[in-house]
Design an enzyme around this catalytic site. Structure first.
Site, PDB file in Angstrom:
ATOM      1  CG  ASP A   1      -4.842  -1.097   0.936  1.00 59.77           C
ATOM      2  OD1 ASP A   1      -3.949  -2.356   1.195  1.00 59.77           O
ATOM      3  OD2 ASP A   1      -4.785  -0.852   0.607  1.00 59.77           O
TER       4      ASP A   1
ATOM      5  CB  SER B   1      -1.051   0.268   1.338  1.00 56.49           C
ATOM      6  OG  SER B   1      -2.398   0.728   1.177  1.00 56.49           O
TER       7      SER B   1
END
Length: 330
Positions: free
Chosen positions: A153, A41
């Site tokens: 993510d 991320s």
């Protein structure tokens, strides 16, 4: 005897991940350069920029000067509120559209295949595209399709990819832990109800975007080939139904930033549990934990303070790090 290889693991945490820049700044100041970087991320985004050869000081100035809200391209919510095209273009510019093989530091980027919940690790292909996948918080960003994978993510399955850095060949693991404690969860939960400067701007941009869709719909309706009297009353009906003022007044009652903040906060809570499990289960030589109790996942307007927190946490560990890598303490 060959030198031990350093693996830097940069975890997920949305805006809290600006602390990674502070970590890199202190390591750089003391002449410590990672041999490998593994990121998830925001950790993937920061790691990618550093792996291109960008200095920590330049990254710091860039982060503070960037108007993050201008990168948000809202879309009609289907799989995400934000399309993510602007952010990907921005990343392509910053990385010069490079591939993993072009990086000066080997990098691995972690994302999640939403179709089967598998971890997908990128170490080849386009860097910006992989990062764009890794930062795609479900419900906030639209997923990214790469090689038949539908990606979101990486923090869903691996918010701190320690094993990835080890598999790259790292002997020494330095991990940056952005997880939140139970106390922080309580504090941050109450702050989700608050408005930040960033949150207010996000709401305004979202509403204006939806207003644009409404206006475009009215315009297209006016172009329909219909009998004059039908067209007249249809347009009158649509203008009344979708009157910009009426629509805006209706939508301003919606709590759009809350949706984004709640989603990001929920992701942080979930990933923090995985953080703890992985840090217990896997051997880590140094864990850097920035003090971020005053910063929520959407605190993009707190970049200077978050970077400083990363610097302070790294300075507190620098003696241990220097001993591990065999450097003299200055």
């Amino acid at each position: 005897m060959s030198r031990k290889k350093i693996g830097l693991v940069l975890g997920s945490g949305s805006a809290r991940g600006f602390a990674h820049i502070g970590v890199l700044s202190v390591l750089e100041k003391h002449g410590i350069r990672p041999d490998y970087i593994a990121g998830t991320s925001i950790g993937a985004a920061v790691g990618a920029l550093y792996a291109t050869g960008m200095s920590a000081e330049y990254m710091k100035r860039l982060t503070i000067s960037t108007e993050w809200q201008d990168l948000l391209d809202f879309t009609i919510p289907k799989t995400g509120v934000i399309a993510g095209n602007n952010i990907e273009e921005y990343l392509q510019d910053l990385t010069n559209n490079c591939k993993f093989k072009d990086l000066v530091i080997p990098l691995a980027v972690v994302a999640t295949d939403i179709k089967n919940a598998h971890k997908v690790v990128f170490a080849e292909g386009n860097v910006a595209k992989a990062v764009r996948a890794s930062i795609s918080v479900p419900g906030v960003f639209s997923p990214v399709e790469i090689d038949s994978h539908e990606l979101v993510d990486g923090g869903l399955v691996d918010p701190i990819p320690i094993d990835v850095a080890k598999n790259m060949g790292a002997d020494i693991i330095i991990a940056v832990d952005l997880s939140i404690s139970m106390d922080e969860i309580y504090i941050h939960g109450s702050r989700v109800k608050e408005r930040s400067t960033f949150g207010e701007y996000v709401k305004d941009r979202f509403l204006k975007t939806e207003m644009g869709f409404v206006k475009e719909f009215i315009w297209e309706t006016k172009k329909f080939r219909l009998p004059h009297f039908v067209k007249k009353y249809l347009i009158k009906f649509i203008d009344r139904l979708f009157n910009p003022k009426r629509v805006y007044n209706f939508m301003t009652k919606r709590r759009i930033p809350h949706i984004l903040e709640v989603t990001m906060h929920s992701m942080q809570i979930m990933s923090s549990q995985i953080y703890k499990q992985k840090l217990i289960a896997q051997k880590v030589d140094v864990i850097i934990r920035p003090e971020l109790s005053h910063h929520v996942s959407s605190s993009f307007d707190h970049a200077p303070q978050i970077i400083e927190a990363g610097e302070k946490a790294t300075e507190a560990q620098i003696e241990n790090i220097l001993k591990l890598v065999g450097k003299d303490i200055c």
